[in-house]
Scaffold this active site. Structure first.
Site, mmCIF file in Angstrom:
data_model
loop_
_atom_site.group_PDB
_atom_site.id
_atom_site.type_symbol
_atom_site.label_atom_id
_atom_site.label_comp_id
_atom_site.label_asym_id
_atom_site.label_seq_id
_atom_site.Cartn_x
_atom_site.Cartn_y
_atom_site.Cartn_z
ATOM 1 N N GLY A 1 35.679 112.957 17.367
ATOM 2 C CA GLY A 1 36.391 113.693 18.428
ATOM 3 C C GLY A 1 35.409 114.192 19.473
ATOM 4 O O GLY A 1 35.614 115.239 20.097
ATOM 5 N N GLY B 1 36.441 115.325 23.020
ATOM 6 C CA GLY B 1 37.330 116.483 23.170
ATOM 7 C C GLY B 1 36.581 117.693 23.712
ATOM 8 O O GLY B 1 35.376 117.630 23.989
ATOM 9 N N ASP C 1 34.716 108.588 19.148
ATOM 10 C CA ASP C 1 36.002 109.044 19.691
ATOM 11 C C ASP C 1 36.839 107.817 20.023
ATOM 12 O O ASP C 1 36.302 106.763 20.371
ATOM 13 C CB ASP C 1 35.797 109.901 20.955
ATOM 14 C CG ASP C 1 36.972 110.843 21.190
ATOM 15 O OD1 ASP C 1 36.771 112.060 21.129
ATOM 16 O OD2 ASP C 1 38.112 110.352 21.408
ATOM 17 N N ILE C 2 38.141 108.013 19.939
ATOM 18 C CA ILE C 2 39.043 106.914 20.288
ATOM 19 C C ILE C 2 39.075 106.711 21.805
ATOM 20 O O ILE C 2 39.324 105.615 22.296
ATOM 21 C CB ILE C 2 40.448 107.173 19.691
ATOM 22 C CG1 ILE C 2 41.247 105.904 19.594
ATOM 23 C CG2 ILE C 2 41.200 108.261 20.439
ATOM 24 C CD1 ILE C 2 42.240 105.916 18.448
ATOM 25 N N ASP D 1 38.504 104.347 16.060
ATOM 26 C CA ASP D 1 39.481 105.191 15.378
ATOM 27 C C ASP D 1 38.882 105.682 14.051
ATOM 28 O O ASP D 1 38.324 104.872 13.297
ATOM 29 C CB ASP D 1 40.709 104.292 15.117
ATOM 30 C CG ASP D 1 41.901 105.072 14.630
ATOM 31 O OD1 ASP D 1 41.719 106.175 14.095
ATOM 32 O OD2 ASP D 1 43.025 104.554 14.780
ATOM 33 N N ILE D 2 39.034 106.974 13.749
ATOM 34 C CA ILE D 2 38.494 107.466 12.467
ATOM 35 C C ILE D 2 39.230 106.844 11.275
ATOM 36 O O ILE D 2 38.771 106.928 10.147
ATOM 37 C CB ILE D 2 38.540 109.013 12.348
ATOM 38 C CG1 ILE D 2 39.945 109.562 12.610
ATOM 39 C CG2 ILE D 2 37.521 109.662 13.254
ATOM 40 C CD1 ILE D 2 40.103 111.033 12.230
ATOM 41 N N TYR E 1 50.367 120.483 12.453
ATOM 42 C CA TYR E 1 48.923 120.670 12.662
ATOM 43 C C TYR E 1 48.378 121.782 11.752
ATOM 44 O O TYR E 1 47.338 121.627 11.109
ATOM 45 C CB TYR E 1 48.718 121.010 14.139
ATOM 46 C CG TYR E 1 47.351 121.496 14.552
ATOM 47 C CD1 TYR E 1 46.264 120.627 14.634
ATOM 48 C CD2 TYR E 1 47.161 122.826 14.930
ATOM 49 C CE1 TYR E 1 45.022 121.088 15.055
ATOM 50 C CE2 TYR E 1 45.926 123.289 15.356
ATOM 51 C CZ TYR E 1 44.860 122.409 15.410
ATOM 52 O OH TYR E 1 43.633 122.867 15.828
ATOM 53 N N LYS F 1 45.654 121.368 8.802
ATOM 54 C CA LYS F 1 44.381 122.099 8.769
ATOM 55 C C LYS F 1 44.214 122.828 7.430
ATOM 56 O O LYS F 1 43.159 122.769 6.810
ATOM 57 C CB LYS F 1 44.313 123.109 9.926
ATOM 58 C CG LYS F 1 44.053 122.480 11.285
ATOM 59 C CD LYS F 1 42.635 121.929 11.390
ATOM 60 C CE LYS F 1 42.296 121.387 12.754
ATOM 61 N NZ LYS F 1 41.042 120.620 12.787
HETATM 62 C C1 AKB Z 1 46.287 124.521 19.502
HETATM 63 O O1 AKB Z 1 46.870 125.246 20.317
HETATM 64 O O2 AKB Z 1 46.840 123.666 18.810
HETATM 65 C C2 AKB Z 1 44.811 124.764 19.276
HETATM 66 C C3 AKB Z 1 44.602 125.709 18.147
HETATM 67 C C4 AKB Z 1 45.044 127.104 18.273
HETATM 68 O O3 AKB Z 1 44.058 125.323 17.160
HETATM 69 N N1 AKB Z 1 44.214 125.263 20.464
#
Ligand code: AKB
Length: 341
Positions: free
Chosen positions: A10, A13, A35-36, A53-54, A153, A157
């Site tokens: 990444g 980014g 990075d892609i 691509d990872i 997400y 995480k």
């Molecule tokens: C997002 O908004 O998804 C990120 C985060 C808070 O991890 N910036």
């Protein structure tokens, strides 16, 4: 012999670009920047660029046939808003991608006979508070509280934090010989703000978007209510946190996942600060109830006392210094240069 190197996924980014710059200035080992997306022009001569691509196993195998990875900063991810549009794709990138890099680091640790440092940025999205009343009463959450994310997400995480801990403590626990395991370290970041890049795909983006729009003289509709509050941090402190945690002596670390933060602002406090520097800015509120719901589930602030105690973490930039010395001068310069004939 393979060449020793640092791998950053990444790398194109927001965090990746700042991290490459910083490692390069420190004169680190050679950096492989994966990075892609293609790397920005100015970055290419600082690193060995690798576009891909990872999830591409053969690319990763080719990589380790040539390089001995000493430290791996795994930054590649689909952020919280983008991930909600394609949750299965987000799971593939965020979880399967991480798993595959953990496997790579585990294998490299065995080969080297020494742990590979695996540095992983997690997020306030790993938390999920059920309602605003709870958010108000648990203002500064600790790492083990309210781990009930409500985005793909955030789930990704939180799970990858656990996977990292598993790979560093219990991987192949039934094998006859205990393998040399990787050294997993993770920070949970608040909303990050860079003066040099504009975020995309996140839900904390309203802060940086307000500021970048104001500096360009573009009107901005903020997608959360004015009282919505989350913690923020400027990019130099985010890089400082990653590098400090990487360098912290192992024996000082009693945990592997650490909150880090610098200042907490409501959307209106953010707007007022922008207006001090850009008085003509046109910032109005047009809440998107669904995106706002995500931000409402994130904590108003983080308790980062474990990081302060165990590896002397302290941000350099509070809100005043962030705006006065880092954000406003650099963002102003950035758009002046762009707008000059
Ligand atoms: C997002 O908004 O998804 C990120 C985060 C808070 O991890 N910036």
């Amino acid at each position: 012999m393979r060449k020793q190197a640092i791998l950053i996924t990444g790398a194109s980014g927001e965090i990746g670009q700042a991290l490459v710059q910083s490692l390069h200035e420190q004169g680190s080992l050679p950096i492989i920047a994966l990075d892609i997306q293609p790397l920005p022009e100015g970055m290419r001569q600082l690193v060995t660029p690798l576009q891909g691509d990872i999830l591409d196993r053969s690319l990763l195998s080719r990589l380790i046939s040539e390089y001995e990875i000493v430290t791996l900063f795994h930054l590649a991810a689909l952020l919280s808003t983008r991930a909600e549009f394609t949750p299965e794709a987000a799971h593939r990138v965020n979880v399967e991608g991480t798993l595959s890099l953990l496997q790579l680091a585990a294998e490299q640790s065995e080969w080297r006979g020494e742990p590979v440092k695996f540095i992983f940025p997690s997020s306030i999205a790993a938390y999920g508070l059920p309602d605003l009343e709870t958010k108000t009463s648990y203002a500064r959450v600790r790492e083990w509280e309210w781990n009930y994310p409500r985005t793909m997400y955030g789930c990704n995480k939180l799970y990858c934090e656990q996977l990292g801990i598993y790979f560093s403590k219990h991987y192949r626990q039934l094998a006859a010989d205990r393998p040399v395991m990787l050294d997993f370290r993770c920070v949970r970041f608040p909303g990050l703000i860079s003066a040099f890049t504009v975020p995309s795909g996140g839900t904390s983006d309203y802060g940086p978007e307000m500021l970048h729009a104001a500096a360009q003289g573009i009107p901005y509709d903020c997608f959360v209510r004015e009282d919505v509050r989350i913690p923020f941090m400027v990019m130099p402190d985010a890089i400082k946190a990653l590098l400090m945690l990487t360098q912290a002596p192992q024996e000082n670390l009693k945990r592997q996942v650490f909150n880090v933060t610098s200042f907490s602002l409501s959307a209106e406090e953010f707007r007022q600060r922008v207006l001090v520097h850009f008085p003509a800015a046109q910032i109005t509120y047009k809440p998107d109830l669904k995106r706002q719901g995500i931000v409402d589930s994130w904590p108003a602030d983080l308790d980062d006392s474990a990081a302060c105690r165990q590896w002397d973490w302290q941000p350099d930039y509070d809100a005043d210094r962030s705006f006065d010395e880092y954000l406003v001068p650099n963002i102003t310069r950035r758009y002046q240069v762009v707008n000059e004939p």
